[in-house]
Design a protein around this motif. Structure first.
Motif, short mmCIF file in Angstrom:
data_model
loop_
_atom_site.label_atom_id
_atom_site.label_comp_id
_atom_site.label_asym_id
_atom_site.label_seq_id
_atom_site.Cartn_x
_atom_site.Cartn_y
_atom_site.Cartn_z
N ALA A 13 0.88 -1.20 -0.07
CA ALA A 13 0.19 0.06 -0.06
C ALA A 13 0.75 1.44 0.09
CB ALA A 13 -0.90 -0.08 1.40
N ASP A 14 2.15 1.39 0.83
CA ASP A 14 2.90 2.54 0.85
C ASP A 14 3.71 2.61 -0.72
OD1 ASP A 14 2.00 3.08 3.24
OD2 ASP A 14 3.41 2.25 4.37
N GLY A 15 3.74 1.64 -1.24
CA GLY A 15 4.30 1.53 -2.70
C GLY A 15 6.11 1.13 -2.52
N TRP A 16 6.54 0.66 -1.37
CA TRP A 16 7.74 0.27 -1.24
C TRP A 16 8.07 -0.83 -2.21
CZ3 TRP A 16 8.51 0.41 4.73
CH2 TRP A 16 8.21 1.83 5.21
N ALA A 17 9.34 -0.74 -2.62
CA ALA A 17 9.71 -1.84 -3.56
C ALA A 17 11.16 -2.71 -2.77
CB ALA A 17 10.26 -1.46 -4.47
N LEU A 18 10.99 -3.59 -1.90
CA LEU A 18 11.72 -4.11 -1.07
C LEU A 18 12.12 -5.53 -1.46
CD1 LEU A 18 10.63 -2.73 2.46
CD2 LEU A 18 12.69 -1.96 0.93
N PRO A 19 13.19 -5.94 -2.11
CA PRO A 19 13.14 -7.15 -2.81
C PRO A 19 13.17 -8.09 -1.62
CG PRO A 19 14.84 -5.67 -3.65
CD PRO A 19 14.11 -5.04 -2.59
N HIS A 20 13.57 -8.00 -0.41
CA HIS A 20 13.63 -9.23 0.57
C HIS A 20 12.30 -9.47 0.80
CE1 HIS A 20 15.07 -11.87 3.77
NE2 HIS A 20 14.21 -11.25 4.49
N VAL A 21 11.58 -8.69 1.16
CA VAL A 21 10.05 -8.48 1.59
C VAL A 21 9.28 -9.36 0.57
CG1 VAL A 21 8.04 -7.43 2.34
CG2 VAL A 21 9.92 -6.76 2.96
N HIS A 22 9.41 -9.06 -0.71
CA HIS A 22 8.91 -9.84 -1.78
C HIS A 22 9.20 -11.04 -2.02
CE1 HIS A 22 6.66 -6.14 -3.26
NE2 HIS A 22 7.86 -5.56 -3.22
N PHE A 23 10.58 -11.41 -1.71
CA PHE A 23 10.99 -12.72 -1.63
C PHE A 23 10.29 -13.50 -0.64
CE2 PHE A 23 14.07 -15.96 -0.20
CZ PHE A 23 14.14 -16.76 -1.26
N MET A 24 10.28 -12.94 0.79
CA MET A 24 9.61 -13.66 1.77
C MET A 24 8.15 -13.94 1.53
SD MET A 24 12.15 -14.50 3.89
CE MET A 24 11.01 -15.29 4.95
N ARG A 25 7.62 -13.03 0.54
CA ARG A 25 6.09 -13.30 0.38
C ARG A 25 5.91 -14.55 -0.54
NH1 ARG A 25 0.85 -14.00 1.21
NH2 ARG A 25 -0.28 -13.45 -0.55
N ALA A 26 6.99 -14.75 -1.58
CA ALA A 26 6.95 -15.69 -2.43
C ALA A 26 7.30 -17.03 -1.71
CB ALA A 26 7.94 -15.54 -3.67
N ARG A 27 8.13 -16.90 -0.48
CA ARG A 27 8.42 -18.10 0.01
C ARG A 27 7.23 -18.58 0.75
NH1 ARG A 27 12.59 -21.35 -0.58
NH2 ARG A 27 12.64 -21.87 1.46
N GLN A 28 6.46 -17.53 1.40
CA GLN A 28 5.36 -17.96 2.10
C GLN A 28 4.37 -18.71 1.16
OE1 GLN A 28 2.83 -14.58 3.18
NE2 GLN A 28 2.27 -15.46 5.19
N LEU A 29 4.16 -18.17 0.17
CA LEU A 29 3.09 -18.78 -0.80
C LEU A 29 3.43 -19.99 -1.43
CD1 LEU A 29 2.52 -15.70 -3.19
CD2 LEU A 29 0.83 -16.72 -1.58
N GLN A 30 5.02 -20.54 -1.42
CA GLN A 30 5.52 -21.71 -1.74
C GLN A 30 5.18 -22.42 -0.61
OE1 GLN A 30 9.30 -21.24 -3.25
NE2 GLN A 30 9.53 -23.37 -3.71
N ALA A 31 5.57 -22.24 0.58
CA ALA A 31 5.43 -22.98 1.81
C ALA A 31 3.68 -23.59 2.09
CB ALA A 31 6.02 -22.21 2.77
N ALA A 32 3.09 -22.38 1.47
CA ALA A 32 1.54 -22.84 1.87
C ALA A 32 1.03 -23.74 0.63
CB ALA A 32 0.82 -21.40 1.85
N GLY A 33 2.12 -24.27 0.04
CA GLY A 33 1.63 -25.28 -1.15
C GLY A 33 1.22 -24.33 -2.50
N ASN A 34 1.47 -23.24 -2.81
CA ASN A 34 0.88 -22.55 -3.88
C ASN A 34 2.25 -22.00 -4.76
OD1 ASN A 34 -0.70 -21.24 -5.77
ND2 ASN A 34 -1.69 -19.76 -4.41
N PRO A 35 2.88 -22.83 -5.21
CA PRO A 35 4.18 -22.27 -5.80
C PRO A 35 3.85 -21.66 -7.21
CG PRO A 35 4.06 -24.97 -6.28
CD PRO A 35 2.99 -24.53 -5.23
#
Length: 112
Positions: A13-35
Motif C-alpha cells: 500500500a505504501d508503494g515500497w519496493a523491498l526485494p527481501h520482503v517480496h522474496f519472503m512473500r513468495a516463500r510464504q506462498l510456496q510453503a503454503a503449497g501454492n508455488p
C-alpha cells in the motif's frame, strides 16, 4: 504468518519496493503449497538479479520451479551400472557428475 501478511499488505500500500520482503512473500506462498502464485514474484525479482541476495535466491527459485530441475536431472541421469569398478565405468562422459553438481548448486543456500 498473519502478521507478515499485514506487514506485506502495508508495504504494498505504501508503494515500497523491498526485494527481501517480496522474496519472503513468495516463500510464504510456496510453503503454503501454492508455488504457481510464487512464480510471478520470483520472475519479477530475478529480472533485477544479483544486486541483493534476495534477487539472487529468487533467480534460483524461479529456475527451480519453472523448469522443475530436480525432476529433469533425476529422470535424465542414467543410473550407476552394477559392479562398476572405476569412475569411467560409472560415468564415462562426466554428465551425471555435472548434472548432480548443478542440482546441488540449485539447492544450496547462499552463504551456507
Amino acid at each position: 504468518e498473519s502478521y507478515f501478511e499485514v506487514v506485506y499488505q502495508s508495504i504494498l500500500a505504501d508503494g515500497w519496493a523491498l526485494p527481501h520482503v517480496h522474496f519472503m512473500r513468495a516463500r510464504q506462498l510456496q510453503a503454503a503449497g501454492n508455488p504457481q502464485a510464487a512464480l510471478p514474484i520470483y520472475k519479477k525479482l530475478q529480472q533485477d538479479c544479483c544486486r541483493e541476495p534476495a534477487t539472487f535466491q529468487a533467480q534460483r527459485e524461479f529456475m527451480k520451479l519453472k523448469d522443475s530441475h530436480a525432476r529433469v536431472f533425476l529422470t535424465g541421469a542414467e543410473t550407476f551400472p552394477r559392479n562398476a569398478s572405476s569412475a569411467d565405468d560409472v560415468d564415462p562422459q562426466g554428465t551425471l557428475v555435472g548434472m548432480l553438481a548443478e542440482l546441488a548448486w540449485y539447492h544450496r543456500r547462499p552463504g551456507a
